[in-house]
Design a protein around this motif. Structure first.
Motif, PDB file in Angstrom:
ATOM      1  N   ALA A  62      -3.604  -5.415  -7.939  1.00 10.49           N
ATOM      2  CA  ALA A  62      -4.855  -5.454  -7.183  1.00 10.49           C
ATOM      3  C   ALA A  62      -5.355  -4.048  -6.883  1.00 10.49           C
ATOM      4  CB  ALA A  62      -4.655  -6.237  -5.886  1.00 10.49           C
ATOM      5  N   GLN A  63      -4.448  -3.165  -6.476  1.00 16.76           N
ATOM      6  CA  GLN A  63      -4.830  -1.788  -6.174  1.00 16.76           C
ATOM      7  C   GLN A  63      -5.381  -1.086  -7.405  1.00 16.76           C
ATOM      8  OE1 GLN A  63      -1.731   0.549  -4.357  1.00 16.76           O
ATOM      9  NE2 GLN A  63      -2.904   2.444  -4.432  1.00 16.76           N
ATOM     10  N   TYR A  64      -4.701  -1.243  -8.534  1.00 12.27           N
ATOM     11  CA  TYR A  64      -5.148  -0.568  -9.758  1.00 12.27           C
ATOM     12  C   TYR A  64      -6.560  -1.015 -10.141  1.00 12.27           C
ATOM     13  CZ  TYR A  64      -5.058   1.424 -14.427  1.00 12.27           C
ATOM     14  OH  TYR A  64      -5.367   2.172 -15.549  1.00 12.27           O
ATOM     15  N   LEU A  65      -6.822  -2.304 -10.070  1.00 12.81           N
ATOM     16  CA  LEU A  65      -8.141  -2.800 -10.459  1.00 12.81           C
ATOM     17  C   LEU A  65      -9.212  -2.442  -9.434  1.00 12.81           C
ATOM     18  CD1 LEU A  65      -7.037  -6.265 -11.867  1.00 12.81           C
ATOM     19  CD2 LEU A  65      -7.969  -4.342 -13.173  1.00 12.81           C
ATOM     20  N   LEU A  66      -8.872  -2.496  -8.156  1.00 12.19           N
ATOM     21  CA  LEU A  66      -9.840  -2.084  -7.135  1.00 12.19           C
ATOM     22  C   LEU A  66     -10.246  -0.621  -7.330  1.00 12.19           C
ATOM     23  CD1 LEU A  66      -8.325  -3.842  -4.000  1.00 12.19           C
ATOM     24  CD2 LEU A  66     -10.663  -4.173  -4.843  1.00 12.19           C
ATOM     25  N   GLU A 307      -0.752  -0.455 -14.527  1.00  4.87           N
ATOM     26  CA  GLU A 307      -1.597   0.040 -15.618  1.00  4.87           C
ATOM     27  C   GLU A 307      -1.209  -0.596 -16.949  1.00  4.87           C
ATOM     28  OE1 GLU A 307      -3.070   4.290 -17.598  1.00  4.87           O
ATOM     29  OE2 GLU A 307      -1.310   4.233 -16.272  1.00  4.87           O
ATOM     30  N   ARG A 308       0.095  -0.672 -17.211  1.00  2.00           N
ATOM     31  CA  ARG A 308       0.561  -1.270 -18.467  1.00  2.00           C
ATOM     32  C   ARG A 308       0.154  -2.732 -18.545  1.00  2.00           C
ATOM     33  NH1 ARG A 308       6.663  -0.273 -20.494  1.00  2.00           N
ATOM     34  NH2 ARG A 308       5.803   1.843 -20.422  1.00  2.00           N
ATOM     35  N   TRP A 309       0.313  -3.464 -17.436  1.00  2.00           N
ATOM     36  CA  TRP A 309      -0.036  -4.883 -17.442  1.00  2.00           C
ATOM     37  C   TRP A 309      -1.548  -5.060 -17.595  1.00  2.00           C
ATOM     38  CZ3 TRP A 309      -3.073  -8.353 -14.902  1.00  2.00           C
ATOM     39  CH2 TRP A 309      -2.820  -9.711 -15.170  1.00  2.00           C
ATOM     40  N   VAL A 310      -2.322  -4.269 -16.888  1.00  2.00           N
ATOM     41  CA  VAL A 310      -3.785  -4.381 -16.946  1.00  2.00           C
ATOM     42  C   VAL A 310      -4.286  -4.118 -18.364  1.00  2.00           C
ATOM     43  CG1 VAL A 310      -5.913  -3.223 -16.233  1.00  2.00           C
ATOM     44  CG2 VAL A 310      -4.241  -3.934 -14.509  1.00  2.00           C
ATOM     45  N   LYS A 311      -3.755  -3.119 -19.017  1.00  2.03           N
ATOM     46  CA  LYS A 311      -4.202  -2.802 -20.377  1.00  2.03           C
ATOM     47  C   LYS A 311      -3.814  -3.889 -21.376  1.00  2.03           C
ATOM     48  CE  LYS A 311      -4.444   2.204 -19.858  1.00  2.03           C
ATOM     49  NZ  LYS A 311      -3.926   3.533 -20.267  1.00  2.03           N
ATOM     50  N   ALA A 312      -2.725  -4.607 -21.082  1.00  2.00           N
ATOM     51  CA  ALA A 312      -2.260  -5.650 -21.997  1.00  2.00           C
ATOM     52  C   ALA A 312      -2.913  -7.011 -21.759  1.00  2.00           C
ATOM     53  CB  ALA A 312      -0.743  -5.793 -21.889  1.00  2.00           C
ATOM     54  N   PRO A 314      -6.412  -7.895 -20.417  1.00  2.00           N
ATOM     55  CA  PRO A 314      -7.803  -7.880 -19.931  1.00  2.00           C
ATOM     56  C   PRO A 314      -8.414  -9.271 -19.867  1.00  2.00           C
ATOM     57  CG  PRO A 314      -7.684  -7.077 -22.191  1.00  2.00           C
ATOM     58  CD  PRO A 314      -6.268  -7.178 -21.692  1.00  2.00           C
ATOM     59  N   ASP A 315      -7.930 -10.185 -20.710  1.00  2.00           N
ATOM     60  CA  ASP A 315      -8.451 -11.546 -20.696  1.00  2.00           C
ATOM     61  C   ASP A 315      -8.141 -12.272 -19.397  1.00  2.00           C
ATOM     62  OD1 ASP A 315      -5.746 -11.290 -21.578  1.00  2.00           O
ATOM     63  OD2 ASP A 315      -5.762 -13.399 -22.196  1.00  2.00           O
ATOM     64  N   VAL A 316      -7.092 -11.833 -18.693  1.00  7.22           N
ATOM     65  CA  VAL A 316      -6.719 -12.459 -17.422  1.00  7.22           C
ATOM     66  C   VAL A 316      -7.537 -11.870 -16.281  1.00  7.22           C
ATOM     67  CG1 VAL A 316      -4.847 -12.880 -15.780  1.00  7.22           C
ATOM     68  CG2 VAL A 316      -4.374 -12.952 -18.242  1.00  7.22           C
ATOM     69  N   TRP A 317      -7.485 -10.543 -16.132  1.00  7.11           N
ATOM     70  CA  TRP A 317      -8.060  -9.950 -14.931  1.00  7.11           C
ATOM     71  C   TRP A 317      -9.575  -9.826 -14.923  1.00  7.11           C
ATOM     72  CZ3 TRP A 317     -10.730  -5.510 -15.845  1.00  7.11           C
ATOM     73  CH2 TRP A 317     -10.358  -4.714 -16.927  1.00  7.11           C
ATOM     74  N   ARG A 318     -10.192  -9.835 -16.083  1.00  5.51           N
ATOM     75  CA  ARG A 318     -11.661  -9.728 -16.080  1.00  5.51           C
ATOM     76  C   ARG A 318     -12.310 -10.919 -15.356  1.00  5.51           C
ATOM     77  NH1 ARG A 318     -13.381  -5.423 -18.682  1.00  5.51           N
ATOM     78  NH2 ARG A 318     -12.175  -4.572 -20.424  1.00  5.51           N
ATOM     79  N   ALA A 319     -11.618 -12.038 -15.356  1.00  4.77           N
ATOM     80  CA  ALA A 319     -12.154 -13.209 -14.647  1.00  4.77           C
ATOM     81  C   ALA A 319     -12.105 -13.031 -13.131  1.00  4.77           C
ATOM     82  CB  ALA A 319     -11.359 -14.454 -15.047  1.00  4.77           C
ATOM     83  N   TRP A 320     -11.352 -12.056 -12.646  1.00  6.81           N
ATOM     84  CA  TRP A 320     -11.255 -11.823 -11.208  1.00  6.81           C
ATOM     85  C   TRP A 320     -12.379 -10.937 -10.683  1.00  6.81           C
ATOM     86  CZ3 TRP A 320      -5.555  -9.747 -11.587  1.00  6.81           C
ATOM     87  CH2 TRP A 320      -4.722 -10.778 -12.059  1.00  6.81           C
ATOM     88  N   LEU A 321     -13.018 -10.199 -11.565  1.00  5.10           N
ATOM     89  CA  LEU A 321     -14.032  -9.238 -11.119  1.00  5.10           C
ATOM     90  C   LEU A 321     -15.283  -9.952 -10.645  1.00  5.10           C
ATOM     91  CD1 LEU A 321     -13.725  -6.503 -13.896  1.00  5.10           C
ATOM     92  CD2 LEU A 321     -12.579  -6.585 -11.670  1.00  5.10           C
ATOM     93  N   PRO A 322     -15.881  -9.488  -9.555  1.00  3.06           N
ATOM     94  CA  PRO A 322     -17.117 -10.123  -9.051  1.00  3.06           C
ATOM     95  C   PRO A 322     -18.306  -9.811  -9.963  1.00  3.06           C
ATOM     96  CG  PRO A 322     -16.559  -8.192  -7.742  1.00  3.06           C
ATOM     97  CD  PRO A 322     -15.400  -8.420  -8.683  1.00  3.06           C
TER      98      PRO A 322
END
Length: 322
Positions: A62-66, A307-312, A314-322
């Motif tokens: 959460a911190q990395y993406l914020l 960072e490693r997880w986020v880069k691997a 993107p299909d998961v976390w992009r759905a979290w972005l407002p």
């Protein structure tokens, strides 16, 4: 769960005892309120982080993406579970990303005072229980029923447990039902505290390396299952009536709990994109374990693992972005 999640602080910490954890900024969060994310143009979010590695994994991602996707500065505060509710209510932290069930606090702060708002399901189901290593369960299948534990007490003795079998627990600051269960189920065991989750993991790994039997309090989700397969010991079935008993009278097993997120009510209303993002943050236990294992076992810092997880993924976390 009527008697609260089981890894609670043994005593409620005062505000002055909250410990600052990693994060951008070293402000003493016990002496000031955390600024709301969009208050007067500020873009700061303060997250509560618990001591176990799964909770650290949530906060790391959460911190990395914020920070990297939404442009916020993120501060973190390490605080035990019950005090985290107080901090959240008072605005010293903005969000708690992994709560294992505290009905008394939820009633007080969410329903009555309305100073805390529900942040939604984390997507992960938590469960606490007693476990033995798979190699021991394979050799002695009946050990997985609590009624047969006394039969194996001698094999599970350690120097710390004396004449009794050892039930290994984590930090003494975690309030569990284990001492009550040992007493009320008439088990010939001694609860022994490792001191922390990390110390407990080290002991489990050492036992497993030497193929020694052990009985331990443990929980899911937890990455260590990938490294040391364990089998749960069946305790008496958890019921609401049992959970409602006084702590010393508990004689049933632990519940299965969908883990929840909570936000400071003011932050939930005025937190802008940060609040919207945290409400949408939802992943699986496998995804959490992937990050947790990188932190706890592979030697990566929380930021590197995130960072490693986020880069691997993107299909998961992009759905979290407002």
């Amino acid at each position: 769960m009527a008697r609260t999640r089981i890894r609670l602080s043994a005593a409620l910490l005062s505000a002055g005892a909250l410990l600052a954890a990693t994060g951008c900024g070293a402000a003493d969060m016990t002496k000031q309120a955390s600024p709301y994310a969009n208050a007067r143009g500020a873009k700061t979010v303060t997250l509560s982080v618990q001591s176990w590695v799964g909770a650290r994994a949530n906060v790391a991602v959460a911190q990395y993406l914020l920070e990297h996707e939404l442009g916020y500065r993120v501060d973190t505060v390490q605080v035990d579970e019950v005090p985290a509710w107080d901090a959240l209510s008072q605005g010293r932290v903005d969000a708690l990303l992994e709560d294992w069930g505290h009905p008394e606090q939820e009633k007080r702060y969410v329903q009555e005072k309305k100073t805390i708002a529900r942040g939604g399901d984390l997507g992960v189901t938590g469960h606490i229980g007693w476990y033995v290593p798979k190699y021991f369960a394979d050799a002695h299948p009946d050990v997985t029923d609590w009624k047969n534990l006394n039969k194996y007490a001698d094999q599970l003795r350690t120097a710390e447990s004396g004449a009794k079998g050892q039930l290994l627990d984590g930090s003494p600051s975690y309030v569990t039902n284990d001492k009550a269960l040992v007493k009320n189920l008439d088990l010939d065991y001694q609860v022994v505290f490792a001191g922390s989750e990390a110390a407990q993991i080290t002991q489990i790994q050492r036992f497993a390396k030497e193929k020694k039997p052990f009985l331990t309090y443990w929980y899911e989700p937890q990455w260590l299952f990938n490294e040391v397969p364990m089998v749960e010991v069946k305790l008496p079935e958890h019921t609401e009536d049992c959970a409602a008993k006084e702590p010393g009278d508990i004689d049933c097993g632990y519940p299965t709990t969908p883990l929840q997120k909570y936000l400071n009510a003011g932050f939930a209303e005025r937190g802008g994109k940060a609040a919207a993002f945290l409400k949408k943050f939802r992943w699986t236990k496998e995804q959490q374990n992937e990050v947790a294992q990188m932190i706890a076992s592979n030697g990566l810092s929380a930021e590197q693992a995130a960072e490693r997880w986020v880069k691997a993924h993107p299909d998961v976390w992009r759905a979290w972005l407002p």
